[in-house]
Design an enzyme around this catalytic site. Structure first.
Site, mmCIF file in Angstrom:
data_model
loop_
_atom_site.group_PDB
_atom_site.id
_atom_site.type_symbol
_atom_site.label_atom_id
_atom_site.label_comp_id
_atom_site.label_asym_id
_atom_site.label_seq_id
_atom_site.Cartn_x
_atom_site.Cartn_y
_atom_site.Cartn_z
ATOM 1 N N LYS A 167 28.082 50.620 27.055
ATOM 2 C CA LYS A 167 27.860 49.492 27.976
ATOM 3 C C LYS A 167 26.778 48.606 27.377
ATOM 4 C CE LYS A 167 29.313 48.015 32.039
ATOM 5 N NZ LYS A 167 30.621 48.239 32.677
HETATM 6 P P1 NAD Z 1 31.248 39.215 39.124
HETATM 7 O O1 NAD Z 1 29.997 38.709 38.541
HETATM 8 O O2 NAD Z 1 32.531 38.517 38.829
HETATM 9 O O3 NAD Z 1 31.147 39.325 40.726
HETATM 10 C C1 NAD Z 1 30.085 39.900 41.400
HETATM 11 C C2 NAD Z 1 30.065 39.244 42.782
HETATM 12 O O4 NAD Z 1 29.113 39.917 43.605
HETATM 13 C C3 NAD Z 1 29.657 37.779 42.731
HETATM 14 O O5 NAD Z 1 30.522 37.011 43.545
HETATM 15 C C4 NAD Z 1 28.227 37.784 43.280
HETATM 16 O O6 NAD Z 1 27.890 36.578 43.938
HETATM 17 C C5 NAD Z 1 28.305 38.944 44.257
HETATM 18 N N1 NAD Z 1 26.992 39.540 44.537
HETATM 19 C C6 NAD Z 1 25.944 39.691 43.711
HETATM 20 N N2 NAD Z 1 24.912 40.278 44.345
HETATM 21 C C7 NAD Z 1 25.340 40.495 45.606
HETATM 22 C C8 NAD Z 1 24.746 41.069 46.752
HETATM 23 N N3 NAD Z 1 23.496 41.533 46.716
HETATM 24 N N4 NAD Z 1 25.476 41.142 47.881
HETATM 25 C C9 NAD Z 1 26.742 40.684 47.922
HETATM 26 N N5 NAD Z 1 27.351 40.125 46.875
HETATM 27 C C10 NAD Z 1 26.661 40.032 45.724
HETATM 28 O O7 NAD Z 1 31.321 40.766 38.694
HETATM 29 P P2 NAD Z 1 32.589 41.697 38.599
HETATM 30 O O8 NAD Z 1 33.083 41.652 37.205
HETATM 31 O O9 NAD Z 1 33.485 41.425 39.740
HETATM 32 O O10 NAD Z 1 31.896 43.132 38.774
HETATM 33 C C11 NAD Z 1 31.548 43.655 40.035
HETATM 34 C C12 NAD Z 1 31.361 45.153 39.914
HETATM 35 O O11 NAD Z 1 32.547 45.743 39.388
HETATM 36 C C13 NAD Z 1 30.247 45.604 38.982
HETATM 37 O O12 NAD Z 1 29.678 46.805 39.471
HETATM 38 C C14 NAD Z 1 30.978 45.899 37.691
HETATM 39 O O13 NAD Z 1 30.292 46.825 36.856
HETATM 40 C C15 NAD Z 1 32.254 46.489 38.232
HETATM 41 N N6 NAD Z 1 33.391 46.439 37.304
HETATM 42 C C16 NAD Z 1 33.862 45.268 36.804
HETATM 43 C C17 NAD Z 1 34.951 45.272 35.957
HETATM 44 C C18 NAD Z 1 35.579 44.000 35.439
HETATM 45 O O14 NAD Z 1 36.655 44.086 34.827
HETATM 46 N N7 NAD Z 1 35.021 42.837 35.651
HETATM 47 C C19 NAD Z 1 35.542 46.486 35.580
HETATM 48 C C20 NAD Z 1 35.046 47.671 36.111
HETATM 49 C C21 NAD Z 1 33.967 47.629 36.975
#
Ligand code: NAD
Length: 476
Positions: A107
């Protein structure tokens, strides 16, 4: 956010790991070898922005190299630190093992708020970070392959891929150095939606098993289920849209950075996304009531809670007030180890992160294979498949005419049957198959052993067992 006495994210992952290995029979020392993070590289670099040099701190952590390349996203957020990156790298090892993606775990992260910079500045920062990692083989098609995570997306991945290609002009597999790229830069159909799509497939599979639903006190299918989603980013928005538009679930709560939205009649997810794009947050959205303290909505009555934002949001301070009977961890680490224990005792079923959000790495695996094979999925077979289907239809129609049977195919059947699968359909089918198989391996362990109390413990056992076998095969 965490209550006093809460372990760090990495410690929390280790505690959950230890619960599982306690009931496993690993050779002495192997339990520790698998748990520890192999290495974490910290880099500080300067970029000249707005007339002065700004210094950034970034990390790339490699948790396990039992298979290579190692795989794991790059996160851009102010919260990024070594502990977090190491916890996320460990989860990647277990996740890849669970869904049988042939990678070790890694990561990366950069400590910055991407909203503070314009596109050109972000490109300069990303290219410089990528340069630092590439020159140490911490980005490399055969050793370490990043992907998007919180705060990054296709755009950043395209910059990284281009930076790698500039520094490795003779590497024919250069595009495989990173996944989650846009289609025109070597990406694959369906990668952007993949993690949210995987959440949907995971829930569909859960609802196929009456015994499992019963553990959460639920019945039926997803139709009409009341869902609260936290985080309407890549993962949360896709999951919420697919669950509501395709499965009939009702999104009754949405929690974002600036507060939460509530409407028991259901919220139009796409309309909220449009509103957020135009207004920078959810406040003022006309189709729901707004609460500035979004986190309290996590505690409302619902059927399924989908934390899809960030880690540690369900912790010792609020776990006993969570009412959802089923939580699907779309984010990584949203439930701390302490909260996990409280919720388990309450009978809440948790579909764990390492499984629930594995759709991203699964489709990343497909993208990496596509890049290495230099050909789009379906290119060789599609028309041949269509021709064979056409033969069958022609034969049926001929028989019907010759024998005067008057058969007519149902409306739409012919078009649907004749159409060969394109890349998107193949990706979705591969993802669905992966999510079903991984769920079944977890539930076999969950129901098959008296000492396994929950899905998370089962997921760890399946994953650790596979990693252990891989180490043993290497003679370790
Ligand atoms: P992203 O940046 O696209 O979205 C995150 C969202 O959460 C944003 O809309 C942000 O405004 C919101 N946010 C941030 N802080 C917040 C809070 N305190 N309360 C409520 N909302 C809040 O990120 P993502 O890629 O969607 O990732 C989200 C989670 O999923 C992370 O834990 C990431 O590790 C996990 N994840 C992502 C992927 C991927 O393919 N993108 C894959 C596996 C896991």
């Amino acid at each position: 956010m965490s209550a006093a006495g809460e372990p760090t994210f990495r410690q929390s992952v280790d505690i959950l790991y230890n619960r599982a290995v306690a009931v496993m029979d690993l050779p002495p020392g192997l339990e520790q070898k698998i748990r520890v993070c192999n290495s974490t590289y910290t880099v500080r670099f300067g970029v000249r922005l707005r007339g002065k040099i700004e210094t950034f701190t970034g990390y790339r952590s490699v948790h396990s190299e039992h298979m290579e390349p190692v795989k794991g996203g790059i996160r851009y957020a102010m919260s990024v630190n070594q502990d977090e990156v190491e916890a996320l790298a460990a989860l990647m090892t277990y996740k890849c093992a669970l869904v049988e993606a042939p990678f070790g775990g890694s990561k990366g992260g950069l400590c910055l708020d991407p909203r503070d910079y314009d596109e050109h500045e972000l490109e300069q920062i990303t290219r410089r970070f990528a340069y630092e990692l590439i020159k140490r083989d911490l980005i490399n098609p055969s050793q370490n392959v990043p992907a998007p995570d919180m705060g990054t997306g296709e755009r950043e991945m395209a910059w990284i891929a281009d930076q790698y290609a500039r520094m490795n002009t003779t590497d024919i597999n250069a595009r495989a150095c990173v996944t989650g790229k846009p289609l025109n830069a070597g990406g694959i159909q369906g990668r952007v939606e993949a993690t949210g799509r995987g959440v949907q497939y995971a829930l569909r599979e859960f609802f196929r098993h009456p015994e499992d639903k019963a553990k959460a006190g639920l019945s039926g299918d997803l139709d009409g289920k009341r869902v609260i989603v936290q985080g309407l980013g890549n993962v949360g928005s896709h999951a919420a849209r697919f669950l509501s538009l395709e499965d009939g679930a009702k999104i009754i709560g949405i929690i974002e950075r600036d507060g939460g939205l509530w409407n028991p009649e259901g919220i139009d997810v796409a309309a909220v996304q449009d509103w957020m794009r135009a207004n920078g947050g959810v406040q003022g959205f006309p189709g729901a009531t707004y609460d500035a303290n979004g986190a309290v909505l996590l505690e409302r009555d619902c059927d399924i809670l989908v934390p899809a934002a960030l880690e540690g949001v369900i912790n010792l301070s609020n776990a006993d007030r969570i009412r959802a009977p089923l939580i699907i961890e779309a984010a990584n680490g949203p439930v701390t180890s302490g909260a996990d224990e409280i919720l388990r005792k309450k009978g809440c079923v948790i579909i764990p992160d390492m499984y629930a959000n594995a759709g991203g790495v699964t489709v990343s695996y497909f993208e990496w294979v596509k890049n290495l094979s230099h050909i789009r999925f379906g290119r060789m077979q599609r028309r041949q498949e269509e021709a064979r289907h056409q033969l069958l239809i022609d034969e049926l129609e001929r028989l019907s005419a010759d024998k005067g049977l008057g058969w007519t195919l149902s409306p739409g059947f012919k078009e649907q049957y004749l159409k060969g699968a394109d890349e998107l359909e193949l990706v979705r089918s591969g993802l669905d198959d992966t999510m079903r198989a991984a769920y079944q391996s977890m539930r076999e362990t969950w129901h098959g052993r008296d000492d396994v109390t929950d899905l998370r413990m089962a997921a760890y056992i399946v994953a650790i067992d596979r990693v252990a076998k891989s180490y043993r095969a290497k003679g370790l």
